[in-house]
Design a protein around this motif. Structure first.
Motif, short mmCIF file in Angstrom:
data_model
loop_
_atom_site.label_atom_id
_atom_site.label_comp_id
_atom_site.label_asym_id
_atom_site.label_seq_id
_atom_site.Cartn_x
_atom_site.Cartn_y
_atom_site.Cartn_z
N THR A 2 0.88 -1.19 0.00
CA THR A 2 0.00 0.00 0.00
C THR A 2 0.91 1.23 0.00
O THR A 2 2.10 1.13 -0.32
CB THR A 2 -0.91 0.03 1.25
OG1 THR A 2 -0.07 0.16 2.41
CG2 THR A 2 -1.78 -1.22 1.37
N ALA A 3 0.37 2.37 0.41
CA ALA A 3 1.15 3.63 0.40
C ALA A 3 2.41 3.56 1.27
O ALA A 3 3.30 4.41 1.12
CB ALA A 3 0.26 4.78 0.86
N ARG A 51 -4.03 6.57 8.61
CA ARG A 51 -3.54 5.95 7.38
C ARG A 51 -2.09 5.53 7.54
O ARG A 51 -1.41 5.99 8.46
CB ARG A 51 -3.63 6.95 6.22
CG ARG A 51 -5.08 7.31 5.89
CD ARG A 51 -5.17 8.29 4.76
NE ARG A 51 -6.57 8.67 4.55
CZ ARG A 51 -6.97 9.58 3.69
NH1 ARG A 51 -6.10 10.21 2.94
NH2 ARG A 51 -8.24 9.86 3.56
N LEU A 55 -0.94 10.40 -6.73
CA LEU A 55 -1.31 9.78 -5.44
C LEU A 55 -2.76 10.05 -5.04
O LEU A 55 -3.47 9.11 -4.65
CB LEU A 55 -0.34 10.21 -4.33
CG LEU A 55 1.13 9.79 -4.52
CD1 LEU A 55 1.98 10.26 -3.35
CD2 LEU A 55 1.28 8.30 -4.71
N PRO A 56 -3.26 11.31 -5.16
CA PRO A 56 -4.68 11.51 -4.81
C PRO A 56 -5.62 10.75 -5.75
O PRO A 56 -6.66 10.25 -5.32
CB PRO A 56 -4.88 13.02 -4.95
CG PRO A 56 -3.53 13.62 -4.95
CD PRO A 56 -2.57 12.57 -5.43
N ARG A 98 -5.71 7.24 -4.64
CA ARG A 98 -6.55 7.14 -3.43
C ARG A 98 -8.03 7.07 -3.85
O ARG A 98 -8.78 6.23 -3.37
CB ARG A 98 -6.28 8.36 -2.53
CG ARG A 98 -7.22 8.53 -1.35
CD ARG A 98 -6.81 7.73 -0.15
NE ARG A 98 -7.97 7.50 0.73
CZ ARG A 98 -7.92 6.81 1.86
NH1 ARG A 98 -6.80 6.28 2.29
NH2 ARG A 98 -8.99 6.62 2.58
N ASP A 99 -8.44 7.95 -4.77
CA ASP A 99 -9.83 7.94 -5.22
C ASP A 99 -10.18 6.62 -5.92
O ASP A 99 -11.27 6.09 -5.76
CB ASP A 99 -10.09 9.11 -6.19
CG ASP A 99 -10.18 10.43 -5.45
OD1 ASP A 99 -10.28 10.43 -4.21
OD2 ASP A 99 -10.14 11.48 -6.13
N TYR A 147 -10.38 4.01 -3.03
CA TYR A 147 -11.24 4.25 -1.87
C TYR A 147 -12.49 5.06 -2.18
O TYR A 147 -13.09 5.62 -1.26
CB TYR A 147 -10.46 4.98 -0.78
CG TYR A 147 -9.42 4.13 -0.08
CD1 TYR A 147 -9.78 3.26 0.96
CD2 TYR A 147 -8.08 4.18 -0.44
CE1 TYR A 147 -8.84 2.48 1.60
CE2 TYR A 147 -7.12 3.41 0.19
CZ TYR A 147 -7.51 2.56 1.22
OH TYR A 147 -6.58 1.79 1.86
N ASP A 171 -14.37 6.62 0.96
CA ASP A 171 -14.18 8.05 1.25
C ASP A 171 -15.42 8.86 0.89
O ASP A 171 -15.69 9.90 1.50
CB ASP A 171 -12.99 8.62 0.46
CG ASP A 171 -11.64 8.11 0.98
OD1 ASP A 171 -11.62 7.49 2.05
OD2 ASP A 171 -10.62 8.33 0.29
N THR A 173 3.95 2.46 -6.44
CA THR A 173 2.48 2.45 -6.60
C THR A 173 2.03 1.46 -7.68
O THR A 173 0.87 1.05 -7.68
CB THR A 173 1.95 3.84 -7.03
OG1 THR A 173 2.38 4.13 -8.37
CG2 THR A 173 2.40 4.94 -6.09
N TRP A 177 0.09 -1.86 -6.78
CA TRP A 177 -0.91 -1.88 -5.70
C TRP A 177 -2.08 -2.79 -6.04
O TRP A 177 -2.56 -3.55 -5.21
CB TRP A 177 -1.46 -0.48 -5.45
CG TRP A 177 -0.56 0.42 -4.66
CD1 TRP A 177 0.67 0.10 -4.13
CD2 TRP A 177 -0.82 1.78 -4.29
NE1 TRP A 177 1.17 1.20 -3.47
CE2 TRP A 177 0.29 2.23 -3.55
CE3 TRP A 177 -1.89 2.65 -4.52
CZ2 TRP A 177 0.36 3.53 -3.03
CZ3 TRP A 177 -1.82 3.94 -4.01
CH2 TRP A 177 -0.71 4.36 -3.27
#
Ligand SMILES: N[C@@H](CCC(=O)N[C@@H](CS)C(=O)NCC(=O)O)C(=O)O
Length: 224
Positions: A11-12, A56, A110-111, A114-115, A118, A122, A171, A174
């Protein structure tokens, strides 16, 4: 300096872990690992939130001080151990290029990742599909630019392996969909991924992250 990395496999937190293995190999830096059990919701436990209020991973505790955000952790750690040569320190073009890539990754790829992963958690189940569609566009745009940046170069920073390769490269695996978006049709990225994965530290970080898997979440089948 004593280091403890709170992590969850693949993961991150993988970028910080990979850098720690690089520093161990190059300089004998040592660290401890603490597994954060996502299935048990440990990232939201009171004891973990006391270390990282964001709930996180990664969190790197360096001599009792917690650091969060993988881009910041990579910059901090590589600057504490400049002898490893993973960050250019002299003010000027090389350092500017490195900062530009790190900030680009932290602001765009990265954002969006994340979207992608998640969106429902989120946001909401109903909105998740639209969020993932935009995230996919952004991930593809970011990798298209990184593919251009790699044209004629072995690494994102030119001829030298750096924390930019660690941040972007960690990344890629993942999830299967994320890997596909990075690699499909991008010859420079494909060659670069192969190159950075040939480092012995990559095999070692995977080995140490017991339970390392490339996931295939159900939503990826519909959208990729
Ligand atoms: N901006 C943070 C993002 C960290 C992040 O999203 N970590 C994920 C793992 S990929 C996490 O901890 N997920 C658990 C959760 O959100 O409950 C960074 O780059 O370090």
């Amino acid at each position: 300096m004593s280091y403890t990395l709170y992590y969850h496999p693949n993961t991150a937190s993988l970028s910080a872990h990979w850098l720690l293995v690089e520093l161990e190999r190059a300089l004998g830096v040592t660290y401890q690992l603490k597994f954060v059990d996502f299935d048990a919701g440990e990232q939201r436990s009171a004891s973990y939130l006391a270390v990282n209020p964001k709930g996180r991973v990664p969190t790197l505790v360096a001599s009792d001080v917690p650091y969060t955000e993988q881009a910041a952790i990579l910059l901090t750690l590589s600057e504490l151990h400049t002898e490893a040569g993973l960050v250019p320190m002299t003010p000027g073009a090389e350092r500017a290029a490195l900062l530009e890539t790190i900030i680009f990754l932290a602001n765009t790829l990265l954002p969006a990742l994340r979207d992608w992963v998640y969106a429902d958690k989120d946001g909401s189940e109903e909105g998740a599909k639209a969020v993932r569609q935009l995230a996919r566009t952004r991930i593809n745009q970011a990798w298209a630019l990184l593919d251009q940046q790699l044209e004629g170069h072995d690494y994102l920073q030119g001829d030298t392996f750096s924390i930019a390769d660690i941040l972007a490269g960690s990344t890629v695996s993942w999830t299967k969909g994320v890997e596909k978006m990075a690699l499909d049709g991008r010859l420079n990225v494909q060659a670069w991924v192969k190159r950075i994965r040939e480092r012995s530290t990559w095999a070692e970080v995977k080995r140490r992250e017991d339970g390392w898997v490339v996931r295939e979440p159900p939503f990826e089948k519909d959208l990729v």
